[in-house]
Design a protein around this motif. Structure first.
Motif, PDB file in Angstrom:
ATOM      1  N   LYS A   4       0.800  -1.229   0.000  1.00 54.97           N
ATOM      2  CA  LYS A   4       0.000   0.000   0.000  1.00 54.97           C
ATOM      3  C   LYS A   4       0.831   1.277   0.000  1.00 54.97           C
ATOM      4  N   LEU A   5       1.668   1.446   1.008  1.00 55.13           N
ATOM      5  CA  LEU A   5       2.261   2.750   1.256  1.00 55.13           C
ATOM      6  C   LEU A   5       3.331   3.136   0.243  1.00 55.13           C
ATOM      7  N   LEU A   6       4.198   2.202  -0.110  1.00 56.04           N
ATOM      8  CA  LEU A   6       5.234   2.537  -1.082  1.00 56.04           C
ATOM      9  C   LEU A   6       4.651   2.778  -2.476  1.00 56.04           C
ATOM     10  N   PRO A   7       3.688   1.977  -2.955  1.00 51.33           N
ATOM     11  CA  PRO A   7       3.039   2.330  -4.226  1.00 51.33           C
ATOM     12  C   PRO A   7       2.403   3.717  -4.201  1.00 51.33           C
ATOM     13  N   GLU A   8       1.828   4.116  -3.068  1.00 52.82           N
ATOM     14  CA  GLU A   8       1.247   5.457  -2.964  1.00 52.82           C
ATOM     15  C   GLU A   8       2.325   6.536  -3.060  1.00 52.82           C
ATOM     16  N   ILE A   9       3.464   6.296  -2.419  1.00 53.21           N
ATOM     17  CA  ILE A   9       4.562   7.258  -2.505  1.00 53.21           C
ATOM     18  C   ILE A   9       5.064   7.363  -3.939  1.00 53.21           C
ATOM     19  N   ILE A  10       5.184   6.226  -4.609  1.00 51.85           N
ATOM     20  CA  ILE A  10       5.661   6.220  -5.995  1.00 51.85           C
ATOM     21  C   ILE A  10       4.701   6.997  -6.894  1.00 51.85           C
ATOM     22  N   ASP A  11       3.401   6.799  -6.695  1.00 49.32           N
ATOM     23  CA  ASP A  11       2.411   7.550  -7.476  1.00 49.32           C
ATOM     24  C   ASP A  11       2.520   9.043  -7.202  1.00 49.32           C
ATOM     25  N   ALA A  12       2.704   9.398  -5.934  1.00 51.87           N
ATOM     26  CA  ALA A  12       2.789  10.818  -5.571  1.00 51.87           C
ATOM     27  C   ALA A  12       4.033  11.472  -6.160  1.00 51.87           C
ATOM     28  N   ARG A  13       5.112  10.710  -6.309  1.00 53.45           N
ATOM     29  CA  ARG A  13       6.346  11.269  -6.852  1.00 53.45           C
ATOM     30  C   ARG A  13       6.325  11.362  -8.375  1.00 53.45           C
ATOM     31  N   SER A  14       5.388  10.715  -9.027  1.00 54.13           N
ATOM     32  CA  SER A  14       5.414  10.611 -10.490  1.00 54.13           C
ATOM     33  C   SER A  14       5.319  11.960 -11.193  1.00 54.13           C
ATOM     34  N   THR A  15       4.761  12.963 -10.535  1.00 56.36           N
ATOM     35  CA  THR A  15       4.611  14.282 -11.166  1.00 56.36           C
ATOM     36  C   THR A  15       5.601  15.305 -10.620  1.00 56.36           C
ATOM     37  N   THR A  16       6.584  14.848  -9.854  1.00 55.86           N
ATOM     38  CA  THR A  16       7.562  15.756  -9.264  1.00 55.86           C
ATOM     39  C   THR A  16       8.819  15.822 -10.124  1.00 55.86           C
TER      40      THR A  16
END
Length: 285
Positions: free
Chosen positions: A90-102
């Motif tokens: 859960k948590l690491l996939p969410e972080i990866i998604d959040a970083r995708s536009t940075t």
């Protein structure tokens, strides 16, 4: 087992231990002093704990011996598995998604703050490699730190006995990430290259370590005084990005976390996020 009384003699070395590394030896665990320092007392012919404490105040080598003997290095791979499951599913996939536009969509920073002999940071590296099929195209760094120079030396070496390697790893993980050397197993370079090892005293400032997406600081603060524990978690909060994650030990509680974190539950794991600071009103003019 003989139980020591908290005499002035004992209090002197207890104070030195807390000043050196933050570990608070309460009266219920005074036997640890006799168990862990008995040999040192005999070898150097110290007449009392007060003498040991007095000599340690000006002897850095003796200070390091005291730290090495009082710190606990009991650990295993994927210890208390729920934090790793929560991260992976859960948590690491969410972080990866959040970083995708940075600006840095493929950069991750993790910190195993009390890494002991290395099983925790290597477990994090395994989890990440199994989650990301293109992991070698990512900029991933895991800082692994510990106050014990002996623990850091073993962690850097990445060599484990049959007993150590059998605790927490699946057969597939063992053969995918380790190679057999006689009766021992050595970590493969693809894991070691993801990790930077560093000897670090957790009473000292963290302003040189950088910012992290994920911090594991488990089963360390439980040995600290209330004051040192609150200070430690507050300083860790300063080293987390706004949506970062902190994992602590199963016996450490939210009441100990200062006012800097909020608590969440995921996959049977408890995780803490730093609360956003409210800017102070500096007034006009």
């Amino acid at each position: 087992m003989k139980t020591l009384e908290p005499t002035t003699d004992i209090v002197d070395i207890m104070d030195v231990i807390e000043q050196l590394c933050g570990i608070q030896v309460d009266n219920r665990k005074l036997y640890l002093l006799e168990h862990r320092f008995g040999e040192l007392m005999r070898e150097a012919s110290y007449s009392s704990y007060a003498e040991l404490a007095r000599c340690a105040r000006d002897d850095r080598g003796l200070q390091q011996q005291i730290v090495e003997r009082i710190t606990t290095r009991e650990t295993l791979f994927f210890r208390d598995g729920s934090p790793f499951q929560a991260l992976q599913h859960k948590l690491l996939p969410e972080i990866i998604d959040a970083r995708s536009t940075t600006r840095f969509p493929r950069r991750l920073r993790l910190w195993s703050a009390a890494c002991s002999s290395g099983q925790e940071p290597y477990s994090l590296a395994i989890m990440i490699r199994e989650l990301l099929p293109d992991v070698d195209r990512w900029d991933i760094q895991i800082l692994a730190s510990d106050i014990s120079s002996t623990a850091i030396a073993q962690a850097k070496q990445g060599v484990y006995s049959e007993h150590e390697i059998s605790r927490g790893l699946s057969p597939a993980q063992l053969h995918r990430y380790f190679r057999k050397e006689g009766s021992q197993w050595r970590v493969q370079d693809k894991l070691r290259s993801m990790i930077r090892f560093e000897e670090r005293n957790f009473l000292q400032p963290f302003n040189t370590v950088g910012l992290f997406d994920i911090v594991f600081c488990r089963n360390l603060a439980i040995y600290f005084s209330d004051c040192n524990r609150r200070d430690l978690f507050s300083r860790i909060a300063d080293q987390l990005v706004d949506d970062g994650l902190l994992f602590i030990g199963a016996q450490e509680y939210h009441a100990d976390m200062s006012e800097r974190f909020s608590m969440e539950q995921h996959c049977r794991a408890t995780v803490y996020r730093p609360k956003k600071r409210i800017p102070q009103n500096r007034g006009l003019g």
